[in-house]
Design an enzyme around this catalytic site. Sequence first.
Site, PDB file in Angstrom:
ATOM      1  N   ASN A 208       0.914  -1.120  -0.010  1.00  0.00           N
ATOM      2  CA  ASN A 208      -0.161  -0.001   0.241  1.00  0.00           C
ATOM      3  C   ASN A 208       0.480   1.438   0.201  1.00  0.00           C
ATOM      4  O   ASN A 208       2.544   0.493  -0.341  1.00  0.00           O
ATOM      5  CB  ASN A 208      -0.310   0.184   1.099  1.00  0.00           C
ATOM      6  CG  ASN A 208       0.187  -0.173   2.488  1.00  0.00           C
ATOM      7  OD1 ASN A 208       0.097   1.001   2.809  1.00  0.00           O
ATOM      8  ND2 ASN A 208      -0.231  -0.859   3.086  1.00  0.00           N
ATOM      9  N   LYS A 287       9.454 -16.524 -11.595  1.00  0.00           N
ATOM     10  CA  LYS A 287       8.205 -15.324 -12.077  1.00  0.00           C
ATOM     11  C   LYS A 287       7.353 -16.283 -12.529  1.00  0.00           C
ATOM     12  O   LYS A 287       7.540 -17.112 -13.848  1.00  0.00           O
ATOM     13  CB  LYS A 287       9.482 -14.083 -12.866  1.00  0.00           C
ATOM     14  CG  LYS A 287       8.263 -13.085 -13.284  1.00  0.00           C
ATOM     15  CD  LYS A 287       9.196 -12.346 -14.410  1.00  0.00           C
ATOM     16  CE  LYS A 287       8.592 -11.344 -15.282  1.00  0.00           C
ATOM     17  NZ  LYS A 287       9.198 -11.367 -16.101  1.00  0.00           N
ATOM     18  N   LYS A 335     -12.908  -0.755  15.743  1.00  0.00           N
ATOM     19  CA  LYS A 335     -12.079  -1.161  16.039  1.00  0.00           C
ATOM     20  C   LYS A 335     -10.989  -0.877  17.475  1.00  0.00           C
ATOM     21  O   LYS A 335     -10.790  -1.827  17.973  1.00  0.00           O
ATOM     22  CB  LYS A 335     -10.640  -0.200  15.376  1.00  0.00           C
ATOM     23  CG  LYS A 335     -10.909  -1.083  13.688  1.00  0.00           C
ATOM     24  CD  LYS A 335     -10.408   0.072  12.099  1.00  0.00           C
ATOM     25  CE  LYS A 335     -10.611  -0.798  11.134  1.00  0.00           C
ATOM     26  NZ  LYS A 335     -10.570   0.391   9.776  1.00  0.00           N
TER      27      LYS A 335
HETATM   28  O1  PMT Z   1       2.770   6.051   6.182  1.00  0.00           O
HETATM   29  P1  PMT Z   1       2.537   7.002   5.902  1.00  0.00           P
HETATM   30  O2  PMT Z   1       2.230   7.771   4.372  1.00  0.00           O
HETATM   31  O3  PMT Z   1       2.651   8.379   6.753  1.00  0.00           O
HETATM   32  O4  PMT Z   1       0.883   7.265   6.270  1.00  0.00           O
HETATM   33  C1  PMT Z   1       0.404   6.977   7.814  1.00  0.00           C
HETATM   34  C2  PMT Z   1      -0.773   6.397   7.559  1.00  0.00           C
HETATM   35  C3  PMT Z   1      -2.049   6.241   6.855  1.00  0.00           C
HETATM   36  C4  PMT Z   1      -0.523   4.853   7.573  1.00  0.00           C
HETATM   37  C5  PMT Z   1      -1.612   5.483   9.232  1.00  0.00           C
HETATM   38  O5  PMT Z   1      -1.799   7.237   9.219  1.00  0.00           O
HETATM   39  C6  PMT Z   1      -2.381   5.412   9.702  1.00  0.00           C
HETATM   40  O6  PMT Z   1      -3.772   5.515   9.125  1.00  0.00           O
HETATM   41  N1  PMT Z   1      -2.051   3.833  10.041  1.00  0.00           N
HETATM   42  C7  PMT Z   1      -3.148   2.424   9.732  1.00  0.00           C
HETATM   43  C8  PMT Z   1      -3.324   2.362   8.512  1.00  0.00           C
HETATM   44  C9  PMT Z   1      -3.824   0.798   8.733  1.00  0.00           C
HETATM   45  O7  PMT Z   1      -4.282  -0.765   8.485  1.00  0.00           O
HETATM   46  O8  PMT Z   1      -5.330   0.702   9.314  1.00  0.00           O
HETATM   47  P2  PMT Z   1      -6.505  -0.526   9.316  1.00  0.00           P
HETATM   48  O9  PMT Z   1      -7.596   0.543   9.889  1.00  0.00           O
HETATM   49  O10 PMT Z   1      -6.086  -1.316   8.270  1.00  0.00           O
HETATM   50  O11 PMT Z   1      -5.928  -0.999  10.697  1.00  0.00           O
HETATM   51  C10 PMT Z   1      -6.430  -0.229  12.027  1.00  0.00           C
HETATM   52  C11 PMT Z   1      -5.129  -0.944  12.262  1.00  0.00           C
HETATM   53  O12 PMT Z   1      -5.000  -2.325  13.461  1.00  0.00           O
HETATM   54  C12 PMT Z   1      -4.132  -0.118  12.615  1.00  0.00           C
HETATM   55  O13 PMT Z   1      -2.991   1.218  13.973  1.00  0.00           O
HETATM   56  C13 PMT Z   1      -2.705  -1.105  11.770  1.00  0.00           C
HETATM   57  O14 PMT Z   1      -1.577  -1.234  12.176  1.00  0.00           O
HETATM   58  C14 PMT Z   1      -4.142  -2.495  12.644  1.00  0.00           C
HETATM   59  N2  PMT Z   1      -3.359  -3.927  11.989  1.00  0.00           N
HETATM   60  C15 PMT Z   1      -4.336  -3.716  11.129  1.00  0.00           C
HETATM   61  C16 PMT Z   1      -4.628  -4.860  10.233  1.00  0.00           C
HETATM   62  C17 PMT Z   1      -3.650  -6.026  10.490  1.00  0.00           C
HETATM   63  N3  PMT Z   1      -3.183  -7.305  10.025  1.00  0.00           N
HETATM   64  N4  PMT Z   1      -2.880  -5.978  11.918  1.00  0.00           N
HETATM   65  C18 PMT Z   1      -2.516  -4.705  11.861  1.00  0.00           C
HETATM   66  O15 PMT Z   1      -1.818  -4.427  13.478  1.00  0.00           O
END
Ligand code: PMT
Length: 402
Positions: A208, A287, A335
């Site tokens: 991403n 590949k 969440k």
């Molecule tokens: O890195 P930058 O370019 O500065 O951008 C910042 C950001 C947009 C990445 C940051 O601000 C942000 O929003 N980070 C969380 C991104 C994300 O994966 O969000 P989510 O809503 O999908 O996940 C929720 C939370 O669960 C997050 O804390 C994530 O780290 C965690 N997660 C998600 C999926 C997973 N399989 N394991 C996790 O721990």
Amino acid sequence: MLQGKVIILGVTGGIAVYKAVELLRLLTKAGATVHVVMTRAATEFVTPLTFQTLSSNPVHLELFNLISEQEIGHISLAERADLFVIAPATANFIGKVACGIADDLLTTTVMATKAPVLIAPAMNVNMYQNPIYRENERRLKEHGYLFVPPACGMLACGYEGEGKLQVPAVILEEAVAALTRKDLAGERILVTAGPTLEEIDPVRYISNHSSGKMGYAIARQARLRGAAVTLVSGPTAIADPWGVKVLRVESAREMRDAVLAELESCDVVIKAAAVADYRPKQRAGTKMKKGAESLSIELEKNPDILAEVGGRKEGRILVGFAAETADLVANATAKLNAKNLDMVVANDVSLEGAGFNVDTNIVKILSKDGKVEELPKMAKDQLAGVILDRVLALRREKGHRI
Ligand code: PMT
């Protein structure tokens, strides 16, 4: 970073004086007013005019200056300073200050100040390892003088080893740290940042747009405020923040293993990483060849690291992020509850200036008690400071000593 701060840059005589010119440029760019004091030996390497031009202030050289002696020069400099930075600092300078010798403008001014003094040594490796030098450094540290360790590498004298002046960007970082209140001292903070990368075959992957900027900003600010910080980072183009333990990983499963291995030794977890929710069920060993008009790749779920940490939370503070493009508060609240968080930083990543790969963010901070704090657009560094303020308040609420 250093707006409104007065810094005295002390320059002593060694080949690394030219790097002090770059340091001066960085200090002024960061907003500091810089007054340069040079020893006579330093002027043999670079002329005072260079420092004068770049600092826009006269360079101080003499202990007794008949023109400005209506103010006692060294006392006035010592009192005006928020911070002294001595770079490069020779073994001779360090030895003199350690023994209380004040026989020129710089040593006199340093000994007359109550401001913090940050010393960046530069010398031959044998001098650096000399027990007399080591004793002087230890003695000064005991008295509260701060040191930036020298770098390792090829020295001007032809020797290889420790003794090179540390790079100016690191000295700048330590100058900022010296002027930052240590309200997170004693805290052990684990931060995650960046994307994860899930391989399809040896040359392709799913990932991403996370740059890591948000998580790195949190790690850096926490370190500046005195915390011991571990950063678990997916692949990013950002250099390791100085003073932070950095563990580089690629996939969600590697990130999970690294986070769980570090969990026991941390009090706060802040998960800014954008973890891939799914990975290819099969990774091709070679590949994949172009063939059919369409192609399906079967995905399987990755571990939810944050939910797993939430299950083993104990007394820790757990902060998650939520990256949403609709129903920000509702999705982030879900969440917060599902992952047993204390706080969630919710960003609507469809807004301009928010979310992925920009220097700013626009967030709402949701707490367990239902409070929603709406913050304006701000630099990620500044937002990192606000998030850490909220973490500190939670730690205090839970009765921790900080
Ligand atoms: O890195 P930058 O370019 O500065 O951008 C910042 C950001 C947009 C990445 C940051 O601000 C942000 O929003 N980070 C969380 C991104 C994300 O994966 O969000 P989510 O809503 O999908 O996940 C929720 C939370 O669960 C997050 O804390 C994530 O780290 C965690 N997660 C998600 C999926 C997973 N399989 N394991 C996790 O721990």
